[in-house]
Design an enzyme around this catalytic site. Structure first.
Site, PDB file in Angstrom:
ATOM      1  N   ASN A 176      76.958  21.353 -50.146  1.00  0.00           N
ATOM      2  CA  ASN A 176      78.162  20.682 -50.283  1.00  0.00           C
ATOM      3  C   ASN A 176      78.908  21.227 -51.696  1.00  0.00           C
ATOM      4  OD1 ASN A 176      79.809  18.584 -51.701  1.00  0.00           O
ATOM      5  ND2 ASN A 176      78.627  17.141 -50.262  1.00  0.00           N
ATOM      6  N   HIS A 178      82.318  19.580 -55.477  1.00  0.00           N
ATOM      7  CA  HIS A 178      82.245  19.603 -56.977  1.00  0.00           C
ATOM      8  C   HIS A 178      82.993  20.816 -57.648  1.00  0.00           C
ATOM      9  CE1 HIS A 178      80.889  15.689 -57.133  1.00  0.00           C
ATOM     10  NE2 HIS A 178      79.549  15.688 -56.472  1.00  0.00           N
ATOM     11  N   ARG A 189      91.771  19.266 -64.170  1.00  0.00           N
ATOM     12  CA  ARG A 189      93.069  19.605 -64.677  1.00  0.00           C
ATOM     13  C   ARG A 189      94.478  19.397 -63.728  1.00  0.00           C
ATOM     14  NH1 ARG A 189      92.769  23.204 -69.166  1.00  0.00           N
ATOM     15  NH2 ARG A 189      91.322  22.184 -70.636  1.00  0.00           N
ATOM     16  N   HIS A 231      83.300  16.691 -48.344  1.00  0.00           N
ATOM     17  CA  HIS A 231      83.711  15.320 -48.301  1.00  0.00           C
ATOM     18  C   HIS A 231      85.231  15.055 -48.638  1.00  0.00           C
ATOM     19  CE1 HIS A 231      82.212  10.803 -49.171  1.00  0.00           C
ATOM     20  NE2 HIS A 231      83.339  10.933 -48.392  1.00  0.00           N
ATOM     21  N   ARG A 287      87.313  12.518 -49.342  1.00  0.00           N
ATOM     22  CA  ARG A 287      87.244  11.070 -49.640  1.00  0.00           C
ATOM     23  C   ARG A 287      88.901  10.463 -49.429  1.00  0.00           C
ATOM     24  NH1 ARG A 287      82.623   9.049 -52.725  1.00  0.00           N
ATOM     25  NH2 ARG A 287      83.985   7.181 -52.981  1.00  0.00           N
ATOM     26  N   ARG A 308      89.562  12.470 -54.535  1.00  0.00           N
ATOM     27  CA  ARG A 308      89.499  12.446 -55.962  1.00  0.00           C
ATOM     28  C   ARG A 308      88.905  13.941 -56.030  1.00  0.00           C
ATOM     29  NH1 ARG A 308      84.152   8.894 -56.629  1.00  0.00           N
ATOM     30  NH2 ARG A 308      85.721   7.350 -55.944  1.00  0.00           N
ATOM     31  N   GLU A 355      82.290  15.499 -43.924  1.00  0.00           N
ATOM     32  CA  GLU A 355      81.881  14.270 -44.316  1.00  0.00           C
ATOM     33  C   GLU A 355      83.185  13.456 -44.624  1.00  0.00           C
ATOM     34  OE1 GLU A 355      79.687  13.357 -48.172  1.00  0.00           O
ATOM     35  OE2 GLU A 355      78.316  14.796 -47.393  1.00  0.00           O
ATOM     36  N   THR A 406      79.620   7.924 -56.906  1.00  0.00           N
ATOM     37  CA  THR A 406      79.380   8.857 -55.675  1.00  0.00           C
ATOM     38  C   THR A 406      78.945   8.066 -54.461  1.00  0.00           C
ATOM     39  OG1 THR A 406      78.049  10.714 -54.961  1.00  0.00           O
ATOM     40  CG2 THR A 406      77.012   8.952 -56.691  1.00  0.00           C
ATOM     41  N   THR A 407      78.396   8.475 -53.486  1.00  0.00           N
ATOM     42  CA  THR A 407      78.198   7.626 -52.346  1.00  0.00           C
ATOM     43  C   THR A 407      76.937   6.972 -52.668  1.00  0.00           C
ATOM     44  OG1 THR A 407      78.967   9.592 -50.844  1.00  0.00           O
ATOM     45  CG2 THR A 407      77.919   7.877 -49.787  1.00  0.00           C
ATOM     46  N   GLU A 421      71.170  11.134 -41.364  1.00  0.00           N
ATOM     47  CA  GLU A 421      71.055  11.675 -42.632  1.00  0.00           C
ATOM     48  C   GLU A 421      70.356  10.694 -43.624  1.00  0.00           C
ATOM     49  OE1 GLU A 421      74.016  14.135 -44.721  1.00  0.00           O
ATOM     50  OE2 GLU A 421      73.082  13.971 -46.546  1.00  0.00           O
ATOM     51  N   HIS A 445      71.191  13.743 -51.150  1.00  0.00           N
ATOM     52  CA  HIS A 445      71.753  13.139 -52.153  1.00  0.00           C
ATOM     53  C   HIS A 445      70.976  13.032 -53.210  1.00  0.00           C
ATOM     54  CE1 HIS A 445      74.994  10.422 -53.713  1.00  0.00           C
ATOM     55  NE2 HIS A 445      74.287   9.975 -54.619  1.00  0.00           N
ATOM     56  N   GLY A 469      74.653  19.409 -53.230  1.00  0.00           N
ATOM     57  CA  GLY A 469      75.846  19.797 -53.745  1.00  0.00           C
ATOM     58  C   GLY A 469      75.957  19.727 -55.234  1.00  0.00           C
ATOM     59  N   HIS A 470      75.763  18.420 -55.902  1.00  0.00           N
ATOM     60  CA  HIS A 470      76.021  18.487 -57.349  1.00  0.00           C
ATOM     61  C   HIS A 470      75.048  19.279 -58.181  1.00  0.00           C
ATOM     62  CE1 HIS A 470      75.879  16.643 -61.496  1.00  0.00           C
ATOM     63  NE2 HIS A 470      77.228  16.425 -61.180  1.00  0.00           N
TER      64      HIS A 470
HETATM   65  N1  PXP Z   1      74.776  14.093 -48.350  1.00  0.00           N
HETATM   66  C1  PXP Z   1      75.767  13.259 -48.174  1.00  0.00           C
HETATM   67  C2  PXP Z   1      76.110  12.330 -47.084  1.00  0.00           C
HETATM   68  C3  PXP Z   1      76.545  12.758 -49.458  1.00  0.00           C
HETATM   69  O1  PXP Z   1      77.627  11.899 -49.461  1.00  0.00           O
HETATM   70  C4  PXP Z   1      76.245  13.611 -50.431  1.00  0.00           C
HETATM   71  C5  PXP Z   1      77.110  13.328 -51.588  1.00  0.00           C
HETATM   72  O2  PXP Z   1      78.263  13.733 -51.564  1.00  0.00           O
HETATM   73  C6  PXP Z   1      75.507  14.568 -50.568  1.00  0.00           C
HETATM   74  C7  PXP Z   1      74.625  14.682 -49.189  1.00  0.00           C
HETATM   75  C8  PXP Z   1      74.957  15.345 -51.796  1.00  0.00           C
HETATM   76  O3  PXP Z   1      74.546  14.707 -52.624  1.00  0.00           O
HETATM   77  P1  PXP Z   1      74.498  15.590 -54.050  1.00  0.00           P
HETATM   78  O4  PXP Z   1      75.916  15.897 -54.416  1.00  0.00           O
HETATM   79  O5  PXP Z   1      74.034  14.560 -55.010  1.00  0.00           O
HETATM   80  O6  PXP Z   1      73.596  16.773 -53.920  1.00  0.00           O
END
Ligand code: PXP
Length: 252
Positions: free
Chosen positions: A11, A14, A22, A47, A49, A53, A74, A104-105, A155, A192, A214-215
């Site tokens: 993902n 970020h 910025r 994603h 949104r 953002r 997403e 976040t979600t 998921e 997540h 992702g993060h």
């Molecule tokens: N899966 C879904 C459905 C999410 O909404 C997110 C966060 O955007 C992730 C996975 C990834 O989560 P993380 O960024 O904490 O790894």
């Protein structure tokens, strides 16, 4: 079953978070696509949104074009986003809950409360030839309702496990949830809050076919680079899954 390849989707939201700090031009999320794919990602997730953002509409268009693996879009279950998915026709769409005030979600979809809207969205995605997944808590009710609504996949939200990796209950809920979903005929994904340090027990759940992460990867990339961060995560998943990485490397 445990040695089957588990897909890793990265993902890349970020990267856009850094750019939007910025409101500038860099870093550019689409530039991550080829790097992630070269490092072994099986797919790219982003994603869009409603509040834009991080990822912007132009990012989504660019990512959809650049991906050579598969693109998992997403989105929230809103008319605007479903129309976008119908036009773009990514490989897969994951429907997620969205609240403007959240960082976040934060939880899974309210499958019961949103059933009519979800059923309509899932039918439209099916008609457009797009695979669908619902982001849900790993409970029996959400899983059964997702199956009844016609989702291709669920998921499972791993956030509770990620916050309490040493408690038995959240991991057990994911194990049971994965079993229930698979026996209901759903493909099982998870994600997540997963990191190289905590991914092992989740990666080892045999029914989970795909992880979305992702993060952690983007944060780790600041120090070791994106390709190395993806490889590190892939290795942690393979080790937990019992994949013989030397044999995998020797394979033609
Ligand atoms: N899966 C879904 C459905 C999410 O909404 C997110 C966060 O955007 C992730 C996975 C990834 O989560 P993380 O960024 O904490 O790894």
């Amino acid at each position: 079953m445990k040695t089957t390849h588990q897909r890793l989707y990265i993902n890349i939201d970020h990267i856009a978070t850094v750019r939007q700090a910025r409101r500038g031009a860099e870093p550019v999320p689409v530039e991550a696509v080829a790097l992630c794919e070269r490092a072994g990602a099986d797919g790219i997730t982003a994603h869009l949104r409603e509040d834009r953002r991080h990822i912007q509409d132009a990012d989504i268009e660019a990512i959809a074009t650049a991906v050579t693996t598969v693109f998992n879009l997403e989105i929230a279950c809103t008319p605007e986003m479903i129309a976008l998915a119908e036009r773009l026709r990514p490989y897969a769409v994951t429907l997620v809950p969205e609240r403007r005030e959240e960082v976040t979600t934060e939880g899974g979809l309210d499958v019961a409360g949103a059933a009519p809207r979800l059923a309509d969205a899932l039918a439209r995605l099916r008609a457009a030839g797009v695979r669908s997944s619902l982001f849900i808590a790993p409970d029996r009710d959400s899983i059964a309702r997702s199956r009844d609504l016609g989702a291709d996949a669920v998921e499972l939200h791993t956030g509770t496990y990620a916050h309490h990796p040493h408690d038995a209950a959240p991991l057990q809920a994911l194990r049971y949830g994965a079993q229930h979903a698979a026996s209901a005929g759903l493909a099982v994904h998870a994600g997540h809050g997963l990191t190289t340090a905590n991914v092992g027990p989740v990666a080892a759940i045999p029914e989970i076919e795909e992880l979305n992460i992702g993060h952690h990867v983007i944060g780790r990339a600041i120090f070791i680079g994106l390709e190395a961060a993806v490889r590190e995560l892939r290795a942690a998943m393979d080790a937990a899954r019992g994949v013989d990485m030397d044999a995998a490397r020797r394979a033609p």
